[in-house]
Design an enzyme around this catalytic site. Structure first.
Site, PDB file in Angstrom:
ATOM      1  N   ALA A  11       0.792  -1.201  -0.055  1.00  0.00           N
ATOM      2  CA  ALA A  11      -0.177   0.126   0.073  1.00  0.00           C
ATOM      3  C   ALA A  11       0.682   1.448  -0.126  1.00  0.00           C
ATOM      4  O   ALA A  11       0.457   2.329  -0.373  1.00  0.00           O
ATOM      5  CB  ALA A  11      -1.059   0.075   0.964  1.00  0.00           C
ATOM      6  N   ARG A  16      10.528   7.727  -0.725  1.00  0.00           N
ATOM      7  CA  ARG A  16      12.180   7.761  -0.907  1.00  0.00           C
ATOM      8  C   ARG A  16      12.560   7.498  -2.398  1.00  0.00           C
ATOM      9  O   ARG A  16      13.720   7.794  -2.682  1.00  0.00           O
ATOM     10  CB  ARG A  16      12.808   6.923   0.200  1.00  0.00           C
ATOM     11  CG  ARG A  16      12.992   7.614   1.255  1.00  0.00           C
ATOM     12  CD  ARG A  16      13.716   6.676   2.326  1.00  0.00           C
ATOM     13  NE  ARG A  16      12.903   5.695   2.931  1.00  0.00           N
ATOM     14  CZ  ARG A  16      13.406   4.676   3.623  1.00  0.00           C
ATOM     15  NH1 ARG A  16      14.563   4.535   4.104  1.00  0.00           N
ATOM     16  NH2 ARG A  16      12.348   3.894   4.087  1.00  0.00           N
ATOM     17  N   GLN A  73      -6.164  -0.114   1.908  1.00  0.00           N
ATOM     18  CA  GLN A  73      -5.692   0.691   3.167  1.00  0.00           C
ATOM     19  C   GLN A  73      -5.894   2.014   2.749  1.00  0.00           C
ATOM     20  O   GLN A  73      -5.121   2.471   2.154  1.00  0.00           O
ATOM     21  CB  GLN A  73      -4.364   0.134   3.573  1.00  0.00           C
ATOM     22  CG  GLN A  73      -4.083   0.684   4.804  1.00  0.00           C
ATOM     23  CD  GLN A  73      -2.652   0.675   5.169  1.00  0.00           C
ATOM     24  OE1 GLN A  73      -1.720   0.225   4.225  1.00  0.00           O
ATOM     25  NE2 GLN A  73      -2.334   0.879   6.525  1.00  0.00           N
ATOM     26  N   THR A  79       2.289  -0.841   9.597  1.00  0.00           N
ATOM     27  CA  THR A  79       2.104  -2.343   9.107  1.00  0.00           C
ATOM     28  C   THR A  79       0.999  -3.196   9.766  1.00  0.00           C
ATOM     29  O   THR A  79       0.491  -4.064   9.225  1.00  0.00           O
ATOM     30  CB  THR A  79       3.363  -3.126   9.388  1.00  0.00           C
ATOM     31  OG1 THR A  79       3.867  -2.978  10.731  1.00  0.00           O
ATOM     32  CG2 THR A  79       4.463  -2.554   8.196  1.00  0.00           C
ATOM     33  N   GLU A 155      13.385  -1.875  18.192  1.00  0.00           N
ATOM     34  CA  GLU A 155      13.486  -1.171  16.975  1.00  0.00           C
ATOM     35  C   GLU A 155      14.585  -0.418  17.350  1.00  0.00           C
ATOM     36  O   GLU A 155      15.092  -0.193  18.505  1.00  0.00           O
ATOM     37  CB  GLU A 155      12.234  -0.277  16.737  1.00  0.00           C
ATOM     38  CG  GLU A 155      11.281  -0.957  16.275  1.00  0.00           C
ATOM     39  CD  GLU A 155      11.513  -1.685  15.039  1.00  0.00           C
ATOM     40  OE1 GLU A 155      12.016  -1.390  14.027  1.00  0.00           O
ATOM     41  OE2 GLU A 155      10.715  -2.885  14.929  1.00  0.00           O
ATOM     42  N   ASN A 228      13.725   0.435  -0.874  1.00  0.00           N
ATOM     43  CA  ASN A 228      13.017   1.764  -0.261  1.00  0.00           C
ATOM     44  C   ASN A 228      13.492   2.897  -1.039  1.00  0.00           C
ATOM     45  O   ASN A 228      12.839   4.053  -1.004  1.00  0.00           O
ATOM     46  CB  ASN A 228      13.244   2.001   1.252  1.00  0.00           C
ATOM     47  CG  ASN A 228      12.512   0.992   1.644  1.00  0.00           C
ATOM     48  OD1 ASN A 228      11.253   0.728   1.452  1.00  0.00           O
ATOM     49  ND2 ASN A 228      13.405   0.475   3.051  1.00  0.00           N
ATOM     50  N   LYS A 351       8.594  -3.886 -40.427  1.00  0.00           N
ATOM     51  CA  LYS A 351       7.583  -3.531 -39.442  1.00  0.00           C
ATOM     52  C   LYS A 351       6.195  -4.188 -39.988  1.00  0.00           C
ATOM     53  O   LYS A 351       5.792  -3.949 -40.932  1.00  0.00           O
ATOM     54  CB  LYS A 351       7.244  -2.094 -39.198  1.00  0.00           C
ATOM     55  CG  LYS A 351       6.278  -1.760 -38.099  1.00  0.00           C
ATOM     56  CD  LYS A 351       4.963  -1.335 -38.765  1.00  0.00           C
ATOM     57  CE  LYS A 351       4.672  -0.391 -39.595  1.00  0.00           C
ATOM     58  NZ  LYS A 351       3.382  -0.310 -40.035  1.00  0.00           N
ATOM     59  N   ASN A 377      14.166 -11.928 -53.567  1.00  0.00           N
ATOM     60  CA  ASN A 377      15.452 -11.270 -53.366  1.00  0.00           C
ATOM     61  C   ASN A 377      14.975  -9.702 -53.641  1.00  0.00           C
ATOM     62  O   ASN A 377      14.339  -9.379 -54.420  1.00  0.00           O
ATOM     63  CB  ASN A 377      16.500 -11.320 -54.180  1.00  0.00           C
ATOM     64  CG  ASN A 377      17.705 -10.963 -54.038  1.00  0.00           C
ATOM     65  OD1 ASN A 377      18.704 -11.399 -53.260  1.00  0.00           O
ATOM     66  ND2 ASN A 377      18.070  -9.420 -54.539  1.00  0.00           N
TER      67      ASN A 377
END
Length: 457
Positions: A11, A16, A73, A79, A155, A228, A351, A377
């Site tokens: 989500a 960053r 969310q 989280t 943490e 990140n 193409k 050819n």
């Protein structure tokens, strides 16, 4: 067999990344990060895969359509809050739920499978996927007691100096008893500096309730790499390319200089094919056996047969048969269909063109919106003039046709089989079978012209 569910966290916008493209949609070796993650999960026969979406929801859904359920969310509040959005789909179901981030494209199905097996063996209510890293700065630390039992996740900002020296880190991937997970999520608080609900807090809640919490440690930190920013994106691409190239080499493909060869995750290559330096193979490209792909070649969604020699050329969304030579410096644009034993020479462009078996387009040729038969050819400098400024028109050339050098075929036009177009002709009308077409003015020589114009001294 225990039911297995997966919740993919996808989500976040990823500020960053400094990008208009949402983070999990940034490609690594040709596929968005989140698609790599879902592919690994799919191989484990999950009962349900649920992707939590927010920023870029519609584009994420487009990539994973029919492969996942989706929950929105609306606000990104952490989280734990993200996982909680799956409550209506999973809350009362028995089984094990994998929670994994959509920005971890390097994780492999074997690792996820081992994590879930370890979770069952330990009869745990939660199992954390961990790894060790020399410099753990910025990561949550796994704190174990003297017996090696997981005590908590700390943490970085909350860690003591002693805890900061711990090198075992939380990768952000977990297994939970599903019903226990959603019960614990209802107890997670946002009493922290960011005012968000964090999934690691579930571990503390379970420990406080004397539930079994385990940690499965992997040796390869690279698998857990979360992307990140652009620096991590480049690192993930480098690791993924190495993994892809080694897979092809083990399968019998020769890569002359693997570090300079870029092969997307969806590419298939046959045995005994040789690929030189600075080659890029993108998308759903498939290459047969015994091919030679020389330096500077770039293929996107190309289907290449066996024993094809491609020299420094570009092929996009096109099909090439067996025993074909291409290049150097040829360009096969979308919807070109090159049959067996064809020669496409230097500076040739096609193409939306079908080129029949045994036909030769040796050099400096353009064939767009064309259907070319067998054993034709086409002389140097010849083109199908397919565009009138508003619409595209088709050129049809039958079998066994000789197109002389510097011929202009003004579409719509048909050159029937067994015909000859004289060099320098501009063909505006159909050429019947067995005919010689000459469409140029007769040469006139003006004698003494240069002297009269004082060009000769």
């Amino acid at each position: 067999m225990t039911n297995q569910y997966a919740v993919v966290l996808a989500a976040g916008q990823g500020t960053r990344m400094k990008s208009k493209l949402y983070k999990v949609l940034h490609p690594v070796c040709g596929k968005p990060m989140v698609e790599h993650v879902v592919e690994q999960i799919e191989s484990l026969n999950m009962n349900e895969i649920i992707t939590i979406v927010g920023h870029g929801a519609e584009k994420v859904k487009e990539r994973l359509v029919d492969r996942s359920k989706f929950v929105m969310q609306e606000e990104q509040l952490g989280t734990a809050h993200a996982v909680l959005q799956a409550k209506s789909l999973l809350e009362n179901k028995e089984g094990v739920t994998l929670v994994i981030c959509g920005d971890t494209p390097l994780i492999q199905d074997t690792t996820i499978e081992a994590l879930m097996k370890y979770h069952h063996e330990k009869r745990a209510k939660a199992t954390i996927l961990t790894t060790t890293i020399e410099d753990p700065t910025g990561y949550g630390r796994i704190i174990r007691d003297d017996l090696g039992i997981v005590g908590k996740i700390v943490e970085e900002k909350d860690a003591s100096e002693q805890e900061k020296r711990v090198t075992e880190i939380n990768t952000g991937t977990y297994c939970f008893d599903n019903q226990v997970l959603f019960d614990a999520l209802s107890k997670v608080s946002n009493d922290n500096a960011q005012g968000e609900y964090y999934l690691p807090d579930v571990i503390k809640i379970l420990k406080d309730a004397d539930e079994v919490v385990a940690a499965y440690r992997i040796d390869d930190f690279e698998e857990s790499l979360g992307v990140n920013d652009r620096i991590a994106l480049a690192e993930a691409g480098k690791i993924m390319r190495k993994r892809i190239n080694e897979k092809h080499m083990r399968a019998g493909v020769t890569l002359a200089n693997p570090e300079s060869i870029y092969i997307d995750a969806g590419v298939v290559i046959g045995q005994d094919t040789v690929i030189e330096s600075n080659v890029t193979l993108r998308g759903k490209t498939t290459i047969g056996e015994d091919c030679i792909i020389t330096s500077g070649t770039d293929c996107t969604n190309a289907e290449i047969g066996d024993r094809v020699w491609i020299r420094t050329s570009e092929i996009e969304d096109s099909k090439v048969g067996n025993d074909v030579q291409i290049g150097p410096y040829a360009h096969l644009r979308p919807e070109s269909d090159i049959h067996d034993h064809v020669k496409i020479g230097n500076y040739v462009e096609t193409k939306k063109a079908v080129v029949g078996e045994g036909t030769k387009l040796p050099h400096f040729i353009y064939m767009g919106d064309a259907e070319i038969g067998k054993n034709v050819n086409v002389g140097c400098g010849s083109i199908s003039v397919n565009y009138d400024g508003k619409n595209k028109h088709k050129t049809i050339i039958g079998d066994n046709v000789f197109i002389g050098c510097n011929s202009n075929l003004i579409a719509p036009v048909t050159i029937h089989s067994n015909t000859y177009v004289a060099a320098g002709s501009t063909i505006t009308e159909d050429v019947p079978e067995e005919a010689l077409a000459i469409a140029r003015t007769r040469q006139t020589n003006k004698e003494g012209y240069m002297s009269k114009m004082n060009f000769v001294k």
